[in-house]
Design an enzyme around this catalytic site. Structure first.
Site, PDB file in Angstrom:
ATOM      1  N   ARG A 118       0.810  -1.233   0.000  1.00  0.00           N
ATOM      2  CA  ARG A 118       0.000   0.000   0.000  1.00  0.00           C
ATOM      3  C   ARG A 118       0.839   1.279   0.000  1.00  0.00           C
ATOM      4  O   ARG A 118       0.367   2.338   0.407  1.00  0.00           O
ATOM      5  CB  ARG A 118      -0.999   0.020   1.163  1.00  0.00           C
ATOM      6  N   LYS A 140       2.743  11.017 -11.761  1.00  0.00           N
ATOM      7  CA  LYS A 140       1.826  10.158 -12.518  1.00  0.00           C
ATOM      8  C   LYS A 140       2.522   8.829 -12.771  1.00  0.00           C
ATOM      9  O   LYS A 140       3.605   8.794 -13.363  1.00  0.00           O
ATOM     10  CB  LYS A 140       1.454  10.803 -13.862  1.00  0.00           C
ATOM     11  N   GLU A 182       8.183  16.734 -26.130  1.00  0.00           N
ATOM     12  CA  GLU A 182       7.634  17.200 -24.855  1.00  0.00           C
ATOM     13  C   GLU A 182       8.216  18.576 -24.482  1.00  0.00           C
ATOM     14  O   GLU A 182       7.545  19.389 -23.854  1.00  0.00           O
ATOM     15  CB  GLU A 182       7.894  16.180 -23.739  1.00  0.00           C
ATOM     16  N   LYS A 224       7.025  22.239 -15.598  1.00  0.00           N
ATOM     17  CA  LYS A 224       6.332  21.056 -15.063  1.00  0.00           C
ATOM     18  C   LYS A 224       6.131  21.188 -13.564  1.00  0.00           C
ATOM     19  O   LYS A 224       5.035  20.928 -13.042  1.00  0.00           O
ATOM     20  CB  LYS A 224       7.140  19.792 -15.403  1.00  0.00           C
ATOM     21  N   GLU A 234      -4.600  16.944 -11.208  1.00  0.00           N
ATOM     22  CA  GLU A 234      -5.168  17.262 -12.516  1.00  0.00           C
ATOM     23  C   GLU A 234      -6.668  17.529 -12.468  1.00  0.00           C
ATOM     24  O   GLU A 234      -7.459  16.916 -13.179  1.00  0.00           O
ATOM     25  CB  GLU A 234      -4.861  16.135 -13.521  1.00  0.00           C
ATOM     26  N   ARG A 238      -3.322  21.357 -14.789  1.00  0.00           N
ATOM     27  CA  ARG A 238      -2.415  20.270 -15.177  1.00  0.00           C
ATOM     28  C   ARG A 238      -2.841  19.589 -16.466  1.00  0.00           C
ATOM     29  O   ARG A 238      -2.007  19.037 -17.192  1.00  0.00           O
ATOM     30  CB  ARG A 238      -2.288  19.250 -14.035  1.00  0.00           C
ATOM     31  N   ASN A 242      -1.431  17.808 -21.276  1.00  0.00           N
ATOM     32  CA  ASN A 242      -1.825  16.737 -22.189  1.00  0.00           C
ATOM     33  C   ASN A 242      -1.990  17.213 -23.631  1.00  0.00           C
ATOM     34  O   ASN A 242      -2.545  16.497 -24.462  1.00  0.00           O
ATOM     35  CB  ASN A 242      -3.131  16.104 -21.700  1.00  0.00           C
ATOM     36  N   HIS A 245      -1.793  14.767 -26.438  1.00  0.00           N
ATOM     37  CA  HIS A 245      -1.799  13.420 -25.873  1.00  0.00           C
ATOM     38  C   HIS A 245      -3.053  12.625 -26.225  1.00  0.00           C
ATOM     39  O   HIS A 245      -2.986  11.399 -26.285  1.00  0.00           O
ATOM     40  CB  HIS A 245      -1.619  13.475 -24.354  1.00  0.00           C
ATOM     41  N   HIS A 249      -2.187   9.351 -27.807  1.00  0.00           N
ATOM     42  CA  HIS A 249      -2.514   8.036 -27.229  1.00  0.00           C
ATOM     43  C   HIS A 249      -3.288   7.185 -28.236  1.00  0.00           C
ATOM     44  O   HIS A 249      -3.097   5.973 -28.315  1.00  0.00           O
ATOM     45  CB  HIS A 249      -3.348   8.194 -25.951  1.00  0.00           C
ATOM     46  N   HIS A 262       6.266   7.287 -27.528  1.00  0.00           N
ATOM     47  CA  HIS A 262       5.272   8.189 -26.953  1.00  0.00           C
ATOM     48  C   HIS A 262       5.490   9.628 -27.434  1.00  0.00           C
ATOM     49  O   HIS A 262       4.554  10.305 -27.885  1.00  0.00           O
ATOM     50  CB  HIS A 262       5.335   8.106 -25.429  1.00  0.00           C
TER      51      HIS A 262
END
Lengths: 361, 361
Positions: A118, A140, A182, A224, A234, A238, A242, A245, A249, A262
């Site tokens: 955990r 993330k 990026e 960042k 987010e 934030r 993306n 993205h 994606h 990516h």
């Protein structure tokens, strides 16, 4: 060495950027609470940098696990190999994991750290430009699912991020360009001056000029860190990170994980976002051309796979994390250097964008 | 209906305890932020309670997924079935998962909610006594690993917990007793008066007397809520809730998941902890006898499997989450109603305890 700080209250952490940092025990020791350390890396990075990295952790008799290299291995199944190793070696709740590699290793190691017993600590040591300027900062973490990228994961902040720019010397050209995508992103979403700097200095970045590279990494990490500090989970600003993205994606998933990097997919995705922003009347043709030229200069692809139809894009974008109640949200550009999240676009224009950016056969 | 509150700042949530709550839309609606709801349940519970539960969510056109029933299915692999279903049905980041079932369903659904798109909401509707008094409250979620119980998971709090005591009518006797083990636990760790009440009322609990059952559930949930509010992430007092669990997890893992119910293993584990506490000079023989009698009355086993040697116990306990730097920490009893976490026990005494509590062939 430059030290930046990601300001998140009791979860704040430093980003160290410089040369010869891999074996530097002084940076990592304050970030290790327990006595057990496991380095997670991949088959490409291990022969290059594992030994040097181990030197920073000699006080802890570190273990390591070596995963296969590539986005197609960013799965729950491969993640389980990290858990197997931790359990076989009796790692306890006060352990520290160390991610040594690119974005895939960082995301998987961070997610393993988020879930093992955990939650245990972890340290990011990114070795690709993309991971250094983006994925290693901000917490993330996660793995892919056959139906969509990063669909299973957690927010889990590292204890520190160590960016040794020497590791870029062994990065292949394609990976370098993927990282530049990026970097360009930070310019497009919030920093018009940085776009101009990139236009003037892209040749130096491609030539791996240390000074220019360090400046680009620092500028990107500052952006960042500021965005993550303002909106860790987010719920607002934030999401601008993306840009490109949602399209990207879809390209990665549609092409099959491992075919597009990516950063490559994000590059093409950003151009598609710019194109749609133009069709919305927000950018000029000249603006879109500047984006395309910058991507060209960075040796990034600017066309989606030929076989990806509008319908296929829509299908894949419908599982994006920015979908809400069936409505696709996109990050678009109000101007160069000013991004917005919006569901306010015409499907017909989106179709035009997709069709304009498919590769010819 | 009784309403308790788990006080965790902005993550606070209510526990509703009463009859005829399963189909009650009024309780659940304030806990649902988005428009998509998926109920996760198992093959045993679905035919009994799924239809009634769906009535509470008619405004949301709820989906559902039915998993196999049993601790042996609490794995990453079965967890993935929840993700598959969520993705195929295009569930977004504003979805709500609903756990309808016992501790296994609650832990897995909570963990799926913690990880899906890096975190969505979930609601606990526990249908076993054990889940109602313990596992549904407090946000511990996760799955097992072949090497150890609950080794992969997250802290993720539900938006509410709905305890419909009517569901206990269909609970089998063994499951009822397993729940009583966790109820006894609250007495042993912090509430001497409750021990005395349990001694006087165990017959009523076994007979499923509604008034006695409701009182036992309320008392247990009050204890759990207070402890979780004081120490959400288990850096201190929350560890006391693990009385009997280090021994118990070893029994569950050693016997193979699915053979012992979690509550049964915890029951025997608590007796072993009491026995070791006596050997340490903290409890009297009379105290230990009271614990054993209470477990007997609750129709719980009090002996570990014959084939579990001291060495096997030590091996399995070495992967417990309370291990630190190779040292096993145990929850022991300073007196009945007062538990402590300690590494201060003689291995020789632990061996005596294990050998005194193995079943004869």
């Amino acid at each position: 060495m430059i030290t930046l700080n990601v300001d998140l209250g009791e979860r704040s952490y430093p980003i160290f950027i410089g040369q010869q940092l891999l074996g530097d025990a002084e940076r990592v020791s304050p970030c290790i609470a327990g006595t057990q350390v496991m380095i997670v890396t991949n088959e490409t990075i291990a022969p290059l940098y594992l030994d040097r990295t181990l030197q920073a952790f000699t006080d802890y008799d570190p273990a390591h696990v070596i995963l296969p290299d590539g986005e197609q291995y960013k799965t729950l199944e491969i993640l389980n190999r990290i858990f197997d190793e931790l359990l076989v070696q009796h790692f306890d709740r006060h352990s520290t994991l160390v991610a040594l590699g690119g974005g895939v290793i960082g995301d998987m190691t961070g997610f393993a750290a988020a879930c093992y017993q955990r939650g245990v600590d972890f340290i990011q040591i990114p070795t690709t430009l993309l991971a250094q300027v983006d994925s290693s900062v901000g917490g993330k973490t996660g793995v892919n699912h056959p139906q969509g990228k990063n669909m299973i994961g957690a927010f889990h902040q590292p204890r520190c991020v160590i960016v040794d720019t020497d590791t870029l010397k062994t990065l292949d050209d394609r990976q370098l360009s993927a990282g530049l995508a990026e970097i360009i992103k930070y310019g497009l979403i919030r920093d018009h001056d940085f776009i101009a700097w990139l236009e003037q200095n892209m040749d130096r970045l491609l030539a791996r000029d240390p000074e220019a590279t360090a400046y680009a990494i620092e500028t990107s990490c500052r952006s960042k860190a500021a965005i993550v500090a303002a909106d860790e989970k987010e719920s607002g600003v934030r999401a601008l990170l993306n840009l490109g993205h949602t399209f990207g994606h879809a390209i990665e998933t549609g092409a099959g994980y491992g075919h597009w990097l990516h950063g490559e997919a994000v590059g093409t995705g950003m151009l598609m976002a710019a194109d749609l922003s133009m069709r919305q009347g927000w950018l000029s043709e000249q603006d879109v051309l500047r984006v395309e030229n910058l991507l060209d200069k960075a040796e990034l692809p600017t066309r989606a796979p030929h076989n990806m139809s509008y319908e296929r894009f829509m299908e894949l974008m419908a599982v994006d994390k920015k979908v809400r109640a069936g409505q696709v949200n996109l990050v678009l550009l109000k101007s160069l250097g000013e991004a917005v999240v919006t569901a306010d676009f015409e499907p017909a224009l989106l179709r035009e964008t997709v069709e304009a950016h498919r590769a010819t056969e």
